[in-house]
Design an enzyme around this catalytic site. Structure first.
Site, short mmCIF file in Angstrom:
data_model
loop_
_atom_site.label_atom_id
_atom_site.label_comp_id
_atom_site.label_asym_id
_atom_site.label_seq_id
_atom_site.Cartn_x
_atom_site.Cartn_y
_atom_site.Cartn_z
N GLY A 57 0.82 -1.20 0.00
CA GLY A 57 0.00 0.00 0.00
C GLY A 57 0.85 1.25 0.00
O GLY A 57 1.98 1.26 0.50
N HIS A 60 3.52 4.91 2.70
CA HIS A 60 4.71 4.54 3.48
C HIS A 60 5.98 5.11 2.87
O HIS A 60 7.07 4.65 3.18
CB HIS A 60 4.83 3.02 3.58
CG HIS A 60 3.61 2.35 4.11
ND1 HIS A 60 3.11 2.63 5.35
CD2 HIS A 60 2.79 1.42 3.56
CE1 HIS A 60 2.02 1.89 5.56
NE2 HIS A 60 1.80 1.15 4.48
N LYS A 110 6.05 -7.75 2.67
CA LYS A 110 5.81 -7.56 4.10
C LYS A 110 4.68 -8.47 4.55
O LYS A 110 3.73 -8.72 3.79
CB LYS A 110 5.44 -6.10 4.40
CG LYS A 110 6.52 -5.10 4.02
CD LYS A 110 6.19 -3.69 4.50
CE LYS A 110 4.88 -3.18 3.97
NZ LYS A 110 4.84 -3.07 2.51
N HIS A 222 0.05 1.09 9.72
CA HIS A 222 -1.23 1.57 9.20
C HIS A 222 -2.08 2.15 10.32
O HIS A 222 -3.27 2.45 10.12
CB HIS A 222 -2.00 0.43 8.53
CG HIS A 222 -1.22 -0.30 7.50
ND1 HIS A 222 -0.54 -1.47 7.79
CD2 HIS A 222 -0.98 -0.02 6.20
CE1 HIS A 222 0.08 -1.89 6.69
NE2 HIS A 222 -0.17 -1.03 5.72
N ASP A 401 8.81 37.74 20.72
CA ASP A 401 8.39 36.55 21.45
C ASP A 401 8.24 36.80 22.94
O ASP A 401 8.14 35.86 23.72
CB ASP A 401 9.37 35.40 21.21
CG ASP A 401 10.82 35.79 21.48
OD1 ASP A 401 11.03 36.90 21.99
OD2 ASP A 401 11.71 34.98 21.18
N SER A 447 20.00 40.27 21.35
CA SER A 447 20.35 41.36 22.26
C SER A 447 21.72 41.13 22.88
O SER A 447 22.53 42.07 22.98
CB SER A 447 19.29 41.48 23.37
OG SER A 447 18.05 41.84 22.84
N PRO A 557 10.90 47.90 22.65
CA PRO A 557 11.41 47.47 23.96
C PRO A 557 12.93 47.57 24.08
O PRO A 557 13.45 47.90 25.15
CB PRO A 557 10.92 46.02 24.06
CG PRO A 557 10.62 45.60 22.66
CD PRO A 557 10.16 46.83 21.96
#
Length: 577
Positions: A57, A60, A110, A222, A401, A447, A557
């Site tokens: 399938g 993967h 598999k 799966h 931040d 800074s 700031p």
């Protein structure tokens, strides 16, 4: 629960689009018209050799088509997402390689029921046509303590089998020998997975649900249920649990791993784990194995057999000897096979000792005399910055931040700790250089770098003299260094909008010696006006320049912080006089 987002053109054709994309970007691969089959482009080079086909399938990736190339697979057959491919496509691939002159076809499958049935049916049909074909089932799952009738699932260990078989086929070994040697190798193969979050098939909801503080041990590729759910833990603890389980002798599906064994390790990203986490898990796995006396010969780290976007990892171990290592190390053109180290990993020196050089300046306090005023100034600066921590953080939350205050407070605490250790250098140049190195190490962020640049550059004019005019020159030198390496200019809404007006005022020190405090007072006023003016500026540099708002409606700031430092210096000096 909502359907997960996927970056696709359509759900129906997503597998076809993916295969076309793979082939477009890898000239060594080609598609078989009318089928979801990818083959080597140089089929003329397989004549007289055994060919290897695998598949299953989709979802993967890079398994299986990514392992097509000289020295690995000849072709791969893809089914729909998490669905075994149809026998007609498997048979079509077998026919193509047989017609190209293959002396035998080995199907590497598999251990899932759908794959076994569909590949098995195609195999029997090929035999009816006189094609010499065989099938090897890979079942490397070590999750379940008791063997189920269906057997162990086939997981990421399959890619190692692709590699071993591909190297043998490229050497021209006969089909029977390849099959026998591969079956023997699978006896020393085991895989264990763990998931932090589910995956979702395109157009569907997630396959299962995990709480934020849970992980699932031993799940399939799966999204099939594992053996148990546990609370989140550290990478070291999770990896130890995985390796303990997969090597537990009481488990019928365990890997027989003993002290002194040599192994190849695969650390496989199940799709959604970050590379940072993958490296942490790799460290944990190597350390855990080496602590048990296991020699790690090779380590392959990356995304090899995924489960769409599942955040998780699997560990595969293959016990190896010199012969198997030579096969793993053999050349291959398969695009997804990693360019990993070909030397034994255990026992290598992993850290280079630091060079034993004396630092340019010792940042430890210099014993002896110091200027009392300098200590009072530094103390006033530290107290001021600590008292402004939350105010600066609040200003920074709108444009960054939210850590401007915390960063300055960290620098203040570092200076306080340093002052408590001993005397402060009396010579201004040494003081600035020492503070620059201290802030460089302790403050962090942009800074920290800017302040360290300022102090280091400002120290240079003070090496010869510390007269009043030299302080103005020091201010200018520091500002020029910040401009040069930081990229900002006055008007860009940064700390320069406070520093530059202050520096301009300090030029009066050249003309009016003896009026230092008056000049400094005017410089501080200019700095405060500059900080206030940043409210009306559009950010053109620094973190704030990345946000959408053109006007932030509050002062920068960083500019506020340097203004507070200048004000603290003025207050401390006034108190000394």
């Amino acid at each position: 629960m909502e359907v997960s987002k996927k970056l696709l053109n359509s759900i129906t054709h997503c597998v076809d689009d993916a295969l076309e994309g793979l082939v477009m970007c890898n000239p060594g691969l080609q598609l078989l018209e009318g089928h979801r089959v990818v083959l080597r482009s140089d089929l003329q080079n397989i004549r007289g050799k055994v060919t290897l086909l695998s598949g299953g399938g989709s979802g993967h990736e890079p398994t299986h088509a990514g392992y097509i190339g000289r020295g690995m697979l000849t072709g791969a057959i893809a089914g729909a997402v998490f669905t075994s491919p149809p026998p007609s496509s498997i048979l079509a691939a077998i026919r193509v390689v047989a017609q190209a002159g293959a002396v035998g076809v080995l199907l590497i499958v598999k251990n899932y029921t759908g794959d076994r049935l569909n590949f098995g049916l195609a195999l029997e049909q090929a035999k009816l046509e006189g094609i010499d074909a065989r099938m090897v089932i890979v079942a490397d799952d070590c999750a379940f303590a008791a063997q189920k009738k269906a057997g162990r699932r086939g997981l990421c260990g399959t890619i190692l089998i692709h590699k071993l078989a591909g190297a043998l086929a490229e050497m021209g070994k006969p089909l029977d020998e390849i099959v026998n040697r591969i079956i023997t190798a699978t006896n020393g193969l085991g895989t264990m997975g763990v998931s932090l979050s589910p995956c979702s098939v395109p157009g569907a909801k997630p396959t299962f649900h995990l709480a934020e503080d849970e992980l699932e041990l031993g799940l399939g590729i799966h999204g099939e249920a594992g053996i148990r759910r546990t609370k989140m833990a550290t990478a070291d603890e999770v990896v130890k649990t995985m390796i303990d389980h997969m090597t537990d002798p009481s488990s019928q599906s365990h890997l027989n791993l003993k002290e002194g064994n040599h192994v190849a390790l695969v650390v496989n990203n199940l799709g959604g784990l970050s590379n940072l986490e993958l490296c942490v898990v790799s460290r944990s796995a190597v350390m855990c194995l080496e602590s048990r006396g296991v020699v790690v010969e090779r380590a392959y780290v990356g995304s090899f057999m995924t489960a769409l976007e599942m955040a998780g990892v699997s560990l595969t171990l293959l016990t190896v000897d010199k012969t198997l290592l030579e096969l793993l190390d053999a050349e291959t053109s398969a695009p997804a096979w990693p360019n990993a180290s070909r030397i034994t990993l255990s026992g290598q020196r992993r850290k280079l000792p630091s060079m034993s050089q004396n630092p340019v300046v010792d940042i430890s306090p210099v014993k002896g005399t110091s200027l009392p005023a300098v200590k009072h100034v530094l103390e006033k600066i530290c107290v001021t910055l600590l008292g402004m921590e939350e105010k600066l953080n609040e200003l920074d939350r709108a444009s960054g931040d939210g850590d401007c205050g915390s960063t300055h407070a960290r620098a203040a605490r570092a200076i306080q700790e340093w002052m408590a250790e001993g005397a402060i250098p009396a010579q201004p140049a040494q003081l600035f250089t020492t503070l620059g190195m201290l802030i460089q190490e302790k403050m962090g962020g942009s800074s920290g770098a800017l302040y360290s640049l300022f102090l280091t550059a400002a120290a240079q004019p003070l090496q010869v003299t510390s007269e009043s005019a030299a302080w103005a020159a020091a201010m200018n030198a520091g500002i020029e260094a910040m401009k040069k390496y930081g990229g900002a200019e006055p008007g860009d809404r940064t700390m320069l909008d406070s520093l530059c007006p202050a520096a301009q005022e300090l030029q009066s020190l050249h003309s009016f010696p003896g009026s230092e405090l008056q000049v400094l007072s005017k410089a501080v006023q200019k700095a405060e006006a500059g900080a206030e003016a940043t409210k009306e500026m559009t950010a053109k540099a620094g973190r704030a320049s990345y946000i959408s708002s053109a006007r932030l409606l509050h002062p920068d700031p960083g500019s506020v912080a340097v203004t507070a430092i200048l004000r603290a210096i003025l207050v401390a000096l006034e108190n000394e006089n």
